[in-house]
Design a protein around this motif. Structure first.
Motif, PDB file in Angstrom:
ATOM      1  N   GLN A 122      -7.722   2.507 -46.882  1.00  0.00           N
ATOM      2  CA  GLN A 122      -7.728   1.691 -45.665  1.00  0.00           C
ATOM      3  C   GLN A 122      -9.115   1.142 -45.368  1.00  0.00           C
ATOM      4  OE1 GLN A 122      -5.110   0.950 -43.438  1.00  0.00           O
ATOM      5  NE2 GLN A 122      -3.796   1.783 -45.034  1.00  0.00           N
ATOM      6  N   LYS A 123      -9.099   0.066 -44.579  1.00  0.00           N
ATOM      7  CA  LYS A 123     -10.381  -0.495 -44.135  1.00  0.00           C
ATOM      8  C   LYS A 123     -10.940   0.413 -43.032  1.00  0.00           C
ATOM      9  CE  LYS A 123     -10.964  -4.840 -43.858  1.00  0.00           C
ATOM     10  NZ  LYS A 123     -11.561  -6.098 -44.269  1.00  0.00           N
ATOM     11  N   MET A 158      -5.477  -4.615 -49.600  1.00  0.00           N
ATOM     12  CA  MET A 158      -5.225  -5.840 -48.846  1.00  0.00           C
ATOM     13  C   MET A 158      -5.742  -7.067 -49.574  1.00  0.00           C
ATOM     14  SD  MET A 158      -6.058  -5.068 -44.981  1.00  0.00           S
ATOM     15  CE  MET A 158      -5.895  -3.346 -44.646  1.00  0.00           C
ATOM     16  N   SER A 159      -6.184  -6.881 -50.820  1.00  0.00           N
ATOM     17  CA  SER A 159      -6.719  -8.014 -51.562  1.00  0.00           C
ATOM     18  C   SER A 159      -5.801  -8.324 -52.739  1.00  0.00           C
ATOM     19  CB  SER A 159      -8.119  -7.650 -52.061  1.00  0.00           C
ATOM     20  OG  SER A 159      -8.372  -8.250 -53.303  1.00  0.00           O
ATOM     21  N   THR A 160      -5.647  -9.619 -53.028  1.00  0.00           N
ATOM     22  CA  THR A 160      -4.754  -9.983 -54.130  1.00  0.00           C
ATOM     23  C   THR A 160      -5.360  -9.636 -55.488  1.00  0.00           C
ATOM     24  OG1 THR A 160      -5.661 -12.196 -53.988  1.00  0.00           O
ATOM     25  CG2 THR A 160      -3.532 -11.833 -52.931  1.00  0.00           C
ATOM     26  N   ASP A 208       2.633  -2.948 -48.327  1.00  0.00           N
ATOM     27  CA  ASP A 208       3.282  -3.184 -47.041  1.00  0.00           C
ATOM     28  C   ASP A 208       4.789  -3.359 -47.221  1.00  0.00           C
ATOM     29  OD1 ASP A 208       3.535  -3.561 -44.363  1.00  0.00           O
ATOM     30  OD2 ASP A 208       2.710  -5.593 -44.318  1.00  0.00           O
ATOM     31  N   PRO A 266      -0.212  -7.683 -51.587  1.00  0.00           N
ATOM     32  CA  PRO A 266      -0.070  -8.973 -50.921  1.00  0.00           C
ATOM     33  C   PRO A 266       0.234 -10.117 -51.909  1.00  0.00           C
ATOM     34  CG  PRO A 266      -2.380  -8.312 -51.025  1.00  0.00           C
ATOM     35  CD  PRO A 266      -1.576  -7.165 -51.546  1.00  0.00           C
TER      36      PRO A 266
END
Lengths: 310, 289
Positions: free
Chosen positions: A143-144, A166-168, A252, A258
């Motif tokens: 997590q961030k 969270m990055s492609t 997610d 993502p």
């Protein structure tokens, strides 16, 4: 003479009968797993093959035969193609990492005499922990700020936070890292068993002949470990080709995001089958996966399986 | 005609949850939630906290398209910016005609920086752990928030250009046509039980699902917590989903394209509309329309 023959013949007959009986018993016992496999493995497999040529929404009583249109459909679906490439990425990033890291650890562990079993236990722990649990622990660690352990450490060092899941571009390698971490323990154990099977005499003889440590490793140890390397490469490749649990739990809503950047083939199949209820498309993708696993495994066995003898 | 196939047992709509303690902390009136989208943005900015490196440590507004966010964009923001998400019969996607709706949403992430998808894992965790000051969620979250001891309030969704909108959905229970005899009697009995006032009251109290029976719902019309959801139903729209998981993903991807890939909201919405239209077309074709 005659009497003798009379007494031998029934005995011979008894032996033959007994042998028959033994063979029959063996077949009888073998037939149980055979039946099990036939119904649990082969029947569904054949029915999946058939399903891939039909259009079925899981509840409808009719299964319309549509020929190859499901196959045409998936190869025209950009998401399927993305999942295909992602699956190859999982294998290409994952398998070499697992093999190299676990071999290195096994070589180090092989030199450790004190607490070796304790170390082995530590390395095997991630492997025996349920993947769902480890995936969620890693998901939280990635997590961030303010909650991600890894990012908190980075920010403690004054480094900028990374997006990880969270990055492609970072999400797939992040999931590979988690999977490699989980598989290392198992591979270390197998490598250690292989290392302990290498006769000490070979290494000693080479040492007497003046071989250095590098030569010992690359000329003796690794070639003699070849069967183990083949076995682990094949099983790990199949494992990475079928990756699902980690991605399902670390993205997610289990969607392989993502933007489909982590979507593997099996998750694509799962979504088509049990979210969109498009069983035909899902079955067609399954057949493609099956052929891929078959082809890659055969190729690996051909290329890697060279017998080494000294 | 006159035949019932299924009956709704609970109704759902959206509302704005706000954390009164965090409002106080930011020197905002804890009893005054934002009434318009503009107020929402202003308050969210005041409620957002960053660390030294600029990472959000407290989100002013949780933005989670995979949660209720995609409904808010689709049925609320699109209408408030002057468009309609679909044609009247829900066979044609039309939301891409108002990219301002998506832009408003992604601006929260990229321009105002009051939150981002996946902050604290998701909006629910963020709001429950008091790391998000506001969230747009359904009434089904109420019981969990009460249990977590959060000092929260509920308001009707902020309006824009004088337009109010909401997204509604419902639980429906039906009996299949193959059900006969004793089983049918039992099914009818069970369905009557599910639709009874008693069960609706329990479901409202234990979870927060809104009563489908108007007589029961009427009792809570002015309730401070349930009231905003019930009043929101008066101007709500229910989306005709044909594959909700796939359609939700289209909207998630549109938001991700903007904030992760720097694609313009116009292009992201246009591509989303194309993808979703394909899903709709496939469905309508399969049922022979």
């Amino acid at each position: 003479m005659k009497r003798g023959r009379d007494s031998v013949a029934p005995l011979w007959g008894e032996i033959v009968k007994l042998r028959h009986k033994k063979v029959l018993t063996a077949y009888l016992f073998l037939s149980i797993p055979l039946l099990f496999f036939a119904f649990i493995r082969f029947y569904p497999m054949i029915s999946a093959f058939y399903m891939s040529f039909t259009n079925w929404n899981i509840i409808s009583p009719v299964r319309k035969f549509v020929g190859l249109s499901n196959y045409v459909g998936i190869f025209n679906d950009p998401v399927f193609m993305i999942s295909l490439f992602n699956t190859l990425k999982y294998v290409l990033y994952g398998v070499p990492s697992v093999i190299v890291l676990s071999l290195a650890l096994a070589l180090l562990l092989n030199n450790v005499t004190k607490f070796q079993s304790f170390y082995r236990l530590i390395y095997v722990m991630p492997y025996i922990t349920p993947i769902v649990a480890t995936s969620w622990v890693w998901r939280w660690m990635y997590q961030k700020p303010p909650i991600g352990v890894i990012n908190n450490f980075l920010s403690f060092l004054g480094l900028p936070a990374r997006n990880f899941l969270m990055s492609t571009t970072e999400a797939l390698p992040s999931i590979v890292a988690t999977t490699v971490w989980g598989q290392i323990g198992y591979c270390v154990i197998i490598f250690l068993a292989g290392l302990q099977n290498i006769p000490k005499e070979y290494l000693e003889a080479a040492r007497v002949d003046g071989a250095n440590r590098r030569q010992l490793l690359f000329k003796i140890t690794i070639p003699l470990l070849n069967p183990v390397i083949v076995f682990l490469s094949v099983t790990q490749t199949i494992m990475f080709l079928r990756i699902f649990t980690q991605v399902y739990n670390m993205t997610d809503q289990g969607l392989g995001g993502p933007l489909n950047s982590t979507l593997p083939l099996v998750l694509y199949i799962y979504q088509k089958a049990f979210k969109s209820f498009d069983m035909g498309t899902a079955a067609a993708a399954t057949v493609v996966l099956f052929l891929m696993i078959l082809a890659i495994t055969v190729l690996q066995l051909k290329v890697l399986n060279r017998r080494v003898q000294y | 005609m006159g035949k019932r196939y299924a009956i709704p047992t609970a109704v759902r709509s959206l509302a704005l949850f706000w954390n009164k303690d965090l409002f106080k902390e930011a020197k905002l009136d804890p009893e005054k939630p934002p009434r318009t989208l503009q107020e929402l943005v202003e308050m969210a900015k005041k409620l957002t906290k960053y660390d030294r490196q600029g990472n959000i440590v407290q989100a002013g507004l949780a933005t989670q398209p995979s949660g209720q966010g995609h409904h808010w964009i689709r049925e609320v923001l699109v209408r408030q910016f002057g468009g309609a998400p679909y044609s009247q019969d829900y066979t044609k996607v039309t939301y891409h005609e108002v990219p301002e709706a998506l832009k408003f949403y992604t601006d929260l992430i990229t321009v105002h920086k009051v939150g981002y998808p996946g902050f604290m894992n998701n909006d629910i965790t963020a709001f429950t752990s008091q790391a998000a000051a506001m969230n747009i969620d359904g009434s089904f979250r109420i019981a969990a928030l009460k249990k977590a001891g959060i000092n929260f309030g509920v308001a009707e969704l902020p309006e824009h250009n004088g337009i109010r909108s909401n997204f509604a959905s419902f639980w429906a229970n039906g009996i299949t046509k193959n059900c006969t005899g004793e089983k049918l009697d039992a099914a009818i009995k069970f369905l009557k039980f599910l639709a009874s006032e008693e069960v609706m009251e329990i479901w409202l109290e234990k979870v927060g699902e809104l009563p489908a029976n108007p007589a029961v719902a009427q009792k809570y019309h002015n309730d401070p917590i349930y009231g905003p959801f019930l009043r929101g139903l008066e101007y709500a729209h229910a989306t005709f989903f044909v594959d909700e998981t796939a359609q939700r993903k289209v909207m998630m991807d549109a938001v991700d394209k903007v904030w992760l890939k720097g694609v313009s909201p116009e292009q992201a919405f246009r591509e989303a509309a194309q993808e979703e239209q394909a899903i709709l077309d496939k469905f309508w074709k399969s049922v022979g329309k």
